[in-house]
Write an enzyme that holds these catalytic residues in place. Structure first.
Site, PDB file in Angstrom:
ATOM      1  CG  ASP A 181      14.187 -11.628 -23.408  1.00 32.08           C
ATOM      2  OD1 ASP A 181      13.177 -11.071 -22.954  1.00 32.08           O
ATOM      3  OD2 ASP A 181      15.451 -11.947 -22.619  1.00 32.08           O
TER       4      ASP A 181
ATOM      5  CE  LYS B 269      16.821  -9.113 -21.421  1.00 30.40           C
ATOM      6  NZ  LYS B 269      17.591 -10.333 -21.148  1.00 30.40           N
TER       7      LYS B 269
END
Ligand code: ADP
Ligand code: ASP
Ligand code: MG
Length: 819
Positions: free
Chosen positions: A680, A684
């Protein structure tokens, strides 16, 4: 003298005729000298034409139509005339209906309906209604005199749309309608030629009858009573927010009606204009409303344009070729040919190169025009001076009208800009040199959207509406967003002139669309109760087909299947706002495609909440880049979960306990390895790197894993905990070393020199990330301008409230772009 004209809907029902009788009675008691003109009952003219067409094909089914026409008149008479007086008028109406029946029977024999016989046929409509009205008024004690306009209005023999012979008509009117004691009840629409054969003045022609009478009698005013509050800024059937225009000039009214504002028939304006007689348009159903006054001079207007109108279906004919350049007379010949063949041209444009002439006609005339031109320009086509005639169908014209255009600049700029922002392509455009009208030809499918968007931009200066579609309104972020919008909508309306209309919603089970708007206060209940079973692609197709102005799609899911719809939505000029990071962290190709469409179509794709939830990270980065700063380095803690875990982990705690605690507090995914794997965070930092203009793929992000292969491979969460316990030593050692060096462990994502890396790093007390607490996110930008003292953004980087807030802020930011 006053002329009062009542249109079809005004004389369409018992209730409306009661209103009409009240209005006339009131006027009669106040003033002398009234002439009332009546249309046929609403729909009757169309029904008569339908009956004629049936008869012309030899069918006797016109009988049913006759019966309905008879019934409608009888119903009114029975309701409004005292029983003892009914028989006389019923017999008269019945007599007319019998004549009509005989006539239709005659048509079935010859099986032909010519314009001439059609005019006679439709004349029954006005004759029936006006005789009935005259009788009803008489019964109320108002002295009336019925007049069949064929006796007084004289025309040439162009059946269907005859030209009035003003001289003889005026004479007839002045001679016959000179008693101010009675109310003359005159049939609208119909007239007769030199030989006494019935003619008509064109569809909608009763307005014209009123104006002719007004001019002949030098009336003080001509009142057109209809079903709306005067002439409005747009057709209220198409633009809900249209409002009535108090004053308008003859020329403006002429332009608006020529371009489709049916509320007044264009030729009606001429006799009134010539005699300087004001026309007032009034509403039979709201008789106290002042409506619109049409006259020569009007006061300064509050808006830069006066109104918008449209013709929904036109064909655009294009004649082009090198032979047209500089050759005088091509247009003269062209328009001569069209005039000789009775083709009326709605709009003309010519490029200054003189290479082509383009004009709009009724679509039904399209093929006839092609034949006329191909014949008329045969030699020019054969020798190549003119290319073939081309015709485009399924187009509409939108016209913006107003005297104010002459004095203000930027009207066309504004018009084209609002069309552009809504993805509406302009096929052709025309501006009269009088600067009274700017017209654009657009695709028919875009007309409703264009009318509303243009209206909003010119007239709704104190209100701008965003049409919102939400995917995932029942999820945590979706629900929170809806609640925030509900709580804030009054403020936004009052302070920012922005309204948000929720038009569509879908979750994994249901979908609901309502262009009128779904109430925000029970949106979710509406979805669950009124929604249809979901069909995702249908939802997106419907959203595009609705083609609403200022449409915004909000994807509150994390679903990767939704991404396929992004490009088509942007292509349809629907803006996208999303916390879903899948689109921006998928393949670079996909990422670039979305940017390319959004740039080309000038449509927004906003995703501030992709990184750090509501923290202003993306906007800040874009601001730095757009203003010319160079990004040297980005360092960030971008996972609230990992932030919490490493802020809590210390020498007195075992790593596995901290992970378990984070999970119990709801900070982690159901399987904490989804956070600990770092994917994750990788997505980003990838998004931030791409913002900096670097072509990276997710695989290019180097992740130094926190977990061992064994821990990652454990079959269940419990088994994973077991491995963590067994490997406790590794984590204990890391924290111990950090502790001894006065450092703290942080899971940091870095972007530097075109490379993105993620890993666990020990930072000392001088590092800005040292003091991070709880589940905070932090980003530090080292740039040319922020070189020794980086720009740092810190705060909660997860949670429904702050994420929904970020999405909400993106939605609001669109209003200044779209308005
Ligand atoms: P009538 O039967 O009274 O002659 P029409 O149907 O001919 O009435 O004209 C009234 C209708 O014109 C309205 O109901 C409205 O839908 C339509 N219309 C179109 N453009 C405008 C406009 N700019 N202002 C008002 N009405 C308009
Ligand atoms: N009845 C005619 C029509 O429907 C004329 C009018 O209503 O003005 O066109
Ligand atoms: Mg009309």
């Amino acid at each position: 003298m006053r002329i009062l004209k009542f249109g079809g809907t005004s004389v369409g029902t018992v209730q409306s005729i009661t209103e009409v009788a009240d209005i006339i009675q009131k006027k009669h008691s106040k003033s002398q000298g009234l002439v009332a003109v009546f249309s046929a009952m609403s729909g009757v003219t169309n029904k008569l034409i339908e009956a004629g067409n049936l008869a012309a094909t030899g069918k006797s089914s016109y009988q049913e139509i006759l019966k309905t026409i008879e019934d409608r008149h009888f119903e009114v008479i029975k309701a409004l005339v005292p029983v003892k007086s009914q028989s006389a008028i019923l017999a008269r109406i019945k007599g007319e209906i019998n004549d009509l029946e005989d006539f239709l029977k005659g048509i079935t024999y010859i099986q032909e309906l010519t314009p001439r016989t059609s005019d006679f046929l439709v004349s029954f409509g006005e004759r029936l209604s006006t005789q009935m009205l005259a009788f009803i008024l008489q019964e109320r004690g108002i002295p009336t005199e019925y007049w069949d306009a064929r006796k007084i209005i004289k025309t040439n023999s162009t059946y269907g749309c005859a030209e009035v012979d003003t001289l003889s008509t005026h004479e007839n009117i002045i001679q016959n309608l000179n008693n101010t004691e009675v109310i003359y009840c005159v049939t609208g629409f119909i007239a007769s030629d030199e030989k006494g054969v019935t003619t008509t003045l064109g569809r909608g022609g009763s307005d014209y009858t009123a104006s002719i009478l007004g001019a002949a009698l030098n009336a003080e005013v001509i009142e057109i009573w209809t079903d709306v509050n005067g002439m409005m800024t747009a057709d209220p059937r198409k633009v809900k927010n249209a409002f009535s225009i108090p004053e308008i000039s003859y020329s403006e009214a002429m332009e608006l009606s020529h371009f489709g504002a049916k509320v007044i028939y264009p030729p009606s304006l001429i006799p009134a204009f010539q005699r300087d007689i004001p026309i007032r348009i009034l509403n039979t159903f709201d008789s106290a409303h002042p409506g619109t006054i049409i006259s020569k001079t009007v006061a300064q207007k509050a808006y830069s344009i006066t109104g918008i109108s449209s013709i929904d279906d036109i064909a655009l004919v294009n004649l082009q070729g090198n032979g047209m350049i500089g050759v005088a007379g091509v247009s003269a010949k062209l328009f001569g040919l069209l005039a000789d063949n009775n083709i009326s041209v709605i709009l003309i444009t010519q490029a200054s190169s003189e290479h082509s002439i383009c004009f709009a006609v009724e679509p039904t005339a399209g093929e006839k025009v092609r034949n006329i031109l191909e014949r008329g320009f045969r030699s020019e086509i054969e020798n190549g001076e003119i290319e073939n005639v081309s015709i485009q169908y399924n187009l509409s014209i939108l016209a913006t009208v107003g005297e104010g255009m002459r004095s203000s600049s930027g009207i066309s700029g504004k018009l084209f800009s609002v069309l552009g922002k809504n993805g509406i392509n302009v096929v052709a455009t025309a501006q009269g040199s009088s600067e009274l009208n700017i017209s654009v030809v657009i695709k028919k499918k875009d007309i409703a959207k264009a009318l509303n968007a243009v209206h909003e931009s010119f007239f709704e200066i104190d209100g701008f509406t965003i049409n919102l579609f939400i995917l995932g309104p029942t999820g945590l972020i979706g629900r929170t967003l809806l609640r925030q919008i509900l709580a804030q909508r009054e403020y936004l309306k009052k302070e920012k002139n922005v309204s948000i209309r929720l038009v569509g919603m879908t979750n994994t089970r249901k979908m609901l669309l309502n262009p009128e708007g779904i109430p925000l206060d029970d949106a979710i209940e509406r979805l669950l109760e009124d929604g249809e079973v979901v069909n995702q692609s249908e939802f997106f197709e419907d959203m595009q087909a609705l083609n609403l102005s200022n449409s915004v799609f909000v994807d509150c899911s994390a679903d990767k299947n939704i991404i396929q719809y992004y490009a088509p939505l942007l292509q349809s000029n629907i803006s996208i706002v999303t916390p879903n990071k899948v689109a921006n962290s998928g393949s670079y190709e996909e990422y670039a495609l979305l940017r390319d469409i959004s740039k080309r179509r000038n449509v927004k794709f906003l995703y501030e909440t992709n990184v750090g939830a509501g923290l202003p990270i993306i906007n800040t980065l874009q601001g730095l880049i757009n203003s010319g700063d160079q990004i040297q380095k980005i360092e960030a803690v971008l996972s609230g979960t990992l932030s919490y875990i490493f802020n809590t982990f210390d020498i007195d705690r075992s790593f596995v306990d901290v992970v378990k605690e984070a999970k119990e507090k709801g900070y982690t995914e159901p399987d904490p390895r989804d956070d600990l794997s770092g994917t994750d965070v990788a997505r980003k930092i990838l998004i931030l790197a791409r913002e900096c203009g670097i072509k990276l793929e997710l695989e290019d992000v180097e992740i130094t894993p926190i977990l061992s292969e064994r821990a990652l491979a454990a079959p269940t969460v419990d088994a994973f905990y077991q491995v963590l316990e067994e490997e406790n030593e590794i984590y204990a050692k890391q924290i111990q070393t950090a502790h001894e060096e006065g450092k703290r462990l942080r899971f940091i994502a870095r972007f530097e020199e075109g490379k993105a890396k993620i890993g666990l790093t020990a930072v000392d007390a001088t590092h800005p990330f040292y003091s991070l607490a709880g589940s905070e996110n932090i980003v530090s930008f080292t740039t040319d301008r922020y070189l020794h003292n980086p720009l740092v953004i810190k705060g909660p980087g997860a949670g429904a409230e702050v994420t929904a807030m970020g999405v909400f802020a993106d939605i609001i930011s669109l209003s200044s772009f779209l308005a």
